[in-house]
Design an enzyme around this catalytic site. Structure first.
Site, PDB file in Angstrom:
ATOM      1  CE  LYS A  75      -8.914  11.298 -34.805  1.00 53.73           C
ATOM      2  NZ  LYS A  75      -8.843  10.387 -35.976  1.00 53.73           N
ATOM      3  CE1 TYR A  81      -4.843  10.554 -35.279  1.00 48.41           C
ATOM      4  CE2 TYR A  81      -5.808  12.244 -36.629  1.00 48.41           C
ATOM      5  CZ  TYR A  81      -5.313  10.860 -36.279  1.00 48.41           C
ATOM      6  OH  TYR A  81      -5.974   9.873 -37.195  1.00 48.41           O
ATOM      7  CG  LEU A 137     -11.339   6.878 -33.066  1.00 43.72           C
ATOM      8  CD1 LEU A 137     -10.469   7.034 -31.891  1.00 43.72           C
ATOM      9  CD2 LEU A 137     -11.033   7.818 -34.221  1.00 43.72           C
ATOM     10  CD  GLU A 164     -10.998   1.856 -36.144  1.00 44.92           C
ATOM     11  OE1 GLU A 164     -11.858   2.740 -35.905  1.00 44.92           O
ATOM     12  OE2 GLU A 164     -10.105   1.477 -35.600  1.00 44.92           O
TER      13      GLU A 164
HETATM   14  O1  PSZ Z   1      -9.372  13.302 -43.551  1.00 46.59           O
HETATM   15  C1  PSZ Z   1      -9.327  12.152 -43.331  1.00 46.59           C
HETATM   16  O2  PSZ Z   1      -9.124  11.376 -43.954  1.00 46.59           O
HETATM   17  C2  PSZ Z   1     -10.161  11.736 -41.918  1.00 46.59           C
HETATM   18  S1  PSZ Z   1     -10.605  12.864 -40.970  1.00 46.59           S
HETATM   19  C3  PSZ Z   1     -11.006  11.684 -39.599  1.00 46.59           C
HETATM   20  C4  PSZ Z   1     -10.402  10.740 -40.332  1.00 46.59           C
HETATM   21  C5  PSZ Z   1     -10.057  10.614 -41.542  1.00 46.59           C
HETATM   22  N1  PSZ Z   1     -10.479   9.430 -39.383  1.00 46.59           N
HETATM   23  C6  PSZ Z   1     -11.232   9.176 -38.199  1.00 46.59           C
HETATM   24  C7  PSZ Z   1     -11.316   7.837 -37.768  1.00 46.59           C
HETATM   25  C8  PSZ Z   1     -10.329   6.800 -37.697  1.00 46.59           C
HETATM   26  O3  PSZ Z   1      -9.113   7.256 -38.003  1.00 46.59           O
HETATM   27  C9  PSZ Z   1     -10.589   5.441 -37.402  1.00 46.59           C
HETATM   28  C10 PSZ Z   1      -9.139   4.634 -37.376  1.00 46.59           C
HETATM   29  N2  PSZ Z   1     -11.679   4.903 -37.320  1.00 46.59           N
HETATM   30  C11 PSZ Z   1     -12.698   5.724 -37.015  1.00 46.59           C
HETATM   31  C12 PSZ Z   1     -12.470   7.107 -37.563  1.00 46.59           C
HETATM   32  C13 PSZ Z   1     -13.902   7.943 -37.580  1.00 46.59           C
HETATM   33  O4  PSZ Z   1     -13.687   8.967 -36.654  1.00 46.59           O
HETATM   34  P1  PSZ Z   1     -14.602  10.335 -36.838  1.00 46.59           P
HETATM   35  O5  PSZ Z   1     -15.975   9.940 -36.956  1.00 46.59           O
HETATM   36  O6  PSZ Z   1     -14.457  10.879 -35.304  1.00 46.59           O
HETATM   37  O7  PSZ Z   1     -13.637  11.098 -37.788  1.00 46.59           O
END
Ligand code: PSZ
Length: 280
Positions: free
Chosen positions: A146, A32, A202, A178
């Protein structure tokens, strides 16, 4: 009525049916993305689409659309739904097949769904900062993908929520990995430090934007492993994600980060990030 994308077509949400033997539903066998939309414009869309195709490749799922076509449909959906500031959520699963762990023995079409949701910038949280809770990272060893398999992430987030915290800050032993849905940064002696993007995290798009902003604005940074102790003793701590942007962490467990207010490097990056959004 709300429209969504289903297998490449824009249709009414209520018309969509997903099979009980869809492999996403049964195994979490899919991938996703979440793309930020600011004033109807998709932010860092190429980066998100590239990461989607990379995740697909890593699980041997072939996406039956080309990248331009993919983005065009998403932009159309944003326009049709009159989305201002919010997100696009999209996912692809390997498709529907009689349940078996191994991949389907004949060609099947992936199930592709995308929808939009209004979501404001969390401005007051970004101004004041939030709390983090340290949680042992129990996830698998391919956190670079992801994937729809998010049990480890959601259990960590739930622990944080129950402790009144915004985010779970995960660690493998002494090393910080993370957040449950974000990347983690610390500032020490004017230098930004974040973990290198290996299989254990990620590689966030927001993380990549932040590092580029550092490069272009003379903020020094290192991609380096850091520990729980480094985090607790840091000058500043923040997390980054598509929806949380640059979010200050002012307390971890019962420990305040310095004086418990967002620090100057964090503030500077928030400001640079805002300019970046306005550029697009
Ligand atoms: O709406 C939300 O709560 C969101 S939108 C994107 C995320 C959460 N998380 C992305 C994510 C992640 O799931 C993990 C495990 N590590 C890092 C990140 C950050 O990734 P970006 O910056 O691409 O969203």
């Amino acid at each position: 009525m709300e429209k969504i994308v289903f297998n490449g077509e824009i249709i009414e949400r209520s018309k969509v049916k997903v099979d009980i033997e869809d492999r996403g539903y049964q195994f979490g066998d899919g991938i996703y993305e979440v793309i930020r939309v600011y004033n109807g414009q998709l932010f860092t869309k190429k980066e998100h689409i590239n990461r989607l195709y990379e995740s697909a490749e890593k699980i041997s799922l072939s996406i039956p659309y080309d990248k331009n076509e993919f983005l065009q449909t998403l932009e159309e959906l944003v326009a049709i739904n009159e989305l201002g500031t919010g997100i696009i959520y999209l996912q692809l699963t390997r498709g529907t097949f009689q349940r078996q762990h191994g991949f389907p023995s004949s060609e099947i079409t992936p199930t592709y769904v995308a929808y939009t949701r209004e979501m404001p910038i969390p401005q007051s949280l970004m101004d004041e900062g939030v709390k983090g809770l340290l949680v042992e990272d129990i996830r698998w060893l391919r956190c670079d993908i992801k994937s729809l398999n998010l049990l480890g992430n959601i259990m960590a987030k739930q622990k944080a929520a129950e402790a009144g915290c915004y985010e779970a800050i995960q660690h493998r032993g002494k090393e910080i990995t993370e957040g449950s849905s974000s990347n983690v940064f610390i500032v020490k002696d004017q230098c930004l430090i974040t973990r290198p993007a290996t299989n254990l995290i990620l590689n966030g798009i927001t993380r990549q934007v932040i590092l580029r902003l550092c490069e272009n604005n003379g903020i020094s940074y290192r991609e380096e492993v850091f520990t729980i102790n480094d985090l607790l003793e840091a000058d500043e701590v923040f997390i980054s994600s598509t929806t949380s942007e640059v979010m200050p962490i002012v307390q971890v467990n019962d420990h305040a980060i310095q004086s418990g207010i967002p620090g100057p490097v964090t503030r500077k990056l928030q400001q640079l990030f805002k300019q970046e959004i306005e550029k697009k």
